[in-house]
Design a protein around this motif. Sequence first.
Motif, PDB file in Angstrom:
ATOM      1  N   VAL A  36       0.853  -1.190   0.000  1.00 18.97           N
ATOM      2  CA  VAL A  36       0.000   0.000   0.000  1.00 18.97           C
ATOM      3  C   VAL A  36       0.888   1.239   0.000  1.00 18.97           C
ATOM      4  CG1 VAL A  36      -1.774   1.247   1.278  1.00 18.97           C
ATOM      5  CG2 VAL A  36      -1.795  -1.257   1.242  1.00 18.97           C
ATOM      6  N   LEU A  37       0.630   2.158  -0.941  1.00 19.66           N
ATOM      7  CA  LEU A  37       1.458   3.345  -1.097  1.00 19.66           C
ATOM      8  C   LEU A  37       0.642   4.625  -0.938  1.00 19.66           C
ATOM      9  CD1 LEU A  37       3.506   2.535  -4.347  1.00 19.66           C
ATOM     10  CD2 LEU A  37       3.982   1.812  -1.997  1.00 19.66           C
ATOM     11  N   ASP A 126      -2.766  -3.124   7.104  1.00 19.24           N
ATOM     12  CA  ASP A 126      -1.666  -3.090   6.144  1.00 19.24           C
ATOM     13  C   ASP A 126      -0.619  -2.057   6.555  1.00 19.24           C
ATOM     14  OD1 ASP A 126      -2.930  -4.941   4.390  1.00 19.24           O
ATOM     15  OD2 ASP A 126      -4.209  -3.333   3.630  1.00 19.24           O
ATOM     16  N   THR A 127       0.625  -2.306   6.151  1.00 18.08           N
ATOM     17  CA  THR A 127       1.677  -1.311   6.329  1.00 18.08           C
ATOM     18  C   THR A 127       1.541  -0.256   5.234  1.00 18.08           C
ATOM     19  OG1 THR A 127       3.223  -2.857   7.345  1.00 18.08           O
ATOM     20  CG2 THR A 127       4.160  -0.899   6.330  1.00 18.08           C
ATOM     21  N   LEU A 128       1.417   0.993   5.641  1.00 14.09           N
ATOM     22  CA  LEU A 128       1.289   2.093   4.697  1.00 14.09           C
ATOM     23  C   LEU A 128       2.671   2.673   4.418  1.00 14.09           C
ATOM     24  CD1 LEU A 128      -0.276   4.196   3.064  1.00 14.09           C
ATOM     25  CD2 LEU A 128      -0.669   5.447   5.197  1.00 14.09           C
ATOM     26  N   GLU A 166      -3.578  -2.199  18.553  1.00 18.34           N
ATOM     27  CA  GLU A 166      -2.672  -3.306  18.255  1.00 18.34           C
ATOM     28  C   GLU A 166      -2.857  -3.843  16.835  1.00 18.34           C
ATOM     29  OE1 GLU A 166      -0.292  -4.188  20.280  1.00 18.34           O
ATOM     30  OE2 GLU A 166      -0.967  -2.676  21.721  1.00 18.34           O
ATOM     31  N   THR A 167      -3.987  -3.557  16.211  1.00 13.13           N
ATOM     32  CA  THR A 167      -4.250  -4.120  14.891  1.00 13.13           C
ATOM     33  C   THR A 167      -4.111  -3.103  13.762  1.00 13.13           C
ATOM     34  OG1 THR A 167      -6.640  -3.665  15.073  1.00 13.13           O
ATOM     35  CG2 THR A 167      -5.847  -5.789  15.887  1.00 13.13           C
ATOM     36  N   ARG A 168      -3.893  -1.842  14.088  1.00 13.74           N
ATOM     37  CA  ARG A 168      -3.679  -0.846  13.041  1.00 13.74           C
ATOM     38  C   ARG A 168      -2.313  -1.065  12.408  1.00 13.74           C
ATOM     39  NH1 ARG A 168      -4.702   5.134  14.544  1.00 13.74           N
ATOM     40  NH2 ARG A 168      -5.291   5.270  12.359  1.00 13.74           N
ATOM     41  N   GLY A 169      -2.238  -0.872  11.097  1.00 16.00           N
ATOM     42  CA  GLY A 169      -0.983  -1.108  10.396  1.00 16.00           C
ATOM     43  C   GLY A 169       0.104  -0.117  10.776  1.00 16.00           C
TER      44      GLY A 169
END
Length: 269
Positions: A36-37, A126-128, A166-169
């Motif tokens: 994810v960008l 997701d990692t942003l 805890e679940t946010r990327g």
Amino acid sequence: MNRLFFLFLVLPCLASVAEAQRSIEFSSDEIPDGGVLAVPALADEAGELLLDGVLANVDARTGGRLAEALAEAGFSGADEATLTLYGIEPFSRIDVIGLGAGPVDRPAAEDFGGLAAGLNDGSRGDTLQLLWNEAGPEAGADRVAFGFRLGDYRFDRYQSDRLDPETRGKVHILSPDEEADERFEDDLGHLADAILLARDLASEPANVLYPASFVARIRDAFEDVDDIRIRVLDEEDLERLGMGAHLGVGSGSSRPPRLLIIEYDGGGR
């Protein structure tokens, strides 16, 4: 000479600490292989999209499909214009954020970070990855991180559908700015924390935050900060100092008023 850092008139309407902030990391400016960008886009003086810089590099990685999608959507790169695109391989999501015709300065960097946070709340885990090709203290990646931190603010602790921190990327800022991490940790990160604390203080309900609990919360916030002195004036102090307006407002509440003074002595004598 002591320097007055700040002073609060404590009324029963203040607040707490941001809990759901995503962690921010700084990395080199290599275009990632996927994920994810968030990508900045510039416009020319005629208001047309400029396909250059990091946007052109991402487009090359997609084999030109990103440029085709932007053209199809009529995206011009205008200031604060945004467009979210899904499934343009090898990326699952691309948030394109317009910076206008420039210049790419401090407000542009902070706006880019703030808009990126607003577009993607991290709820999917997701990692942003924020791509930024400017360096230096005026418009570097630390300014992007500062804008992101402020734009990522949420006060949802009393909501049933609140996001689990805890679940946010996570967030990676990819930039050639090798000193951005140090500048953020030494300066802007602290400023962001202070702003978020103030936002919490303004958002907490009065049955949770009242003069005594406000004092306790501020003491906790400054517990590990050097060169700080905290003084608290109670009703007797306020009366002795002739602060009738403060006492008059506080007398309308079952919670007695307090005045909190924080002095910073870090500047020497």
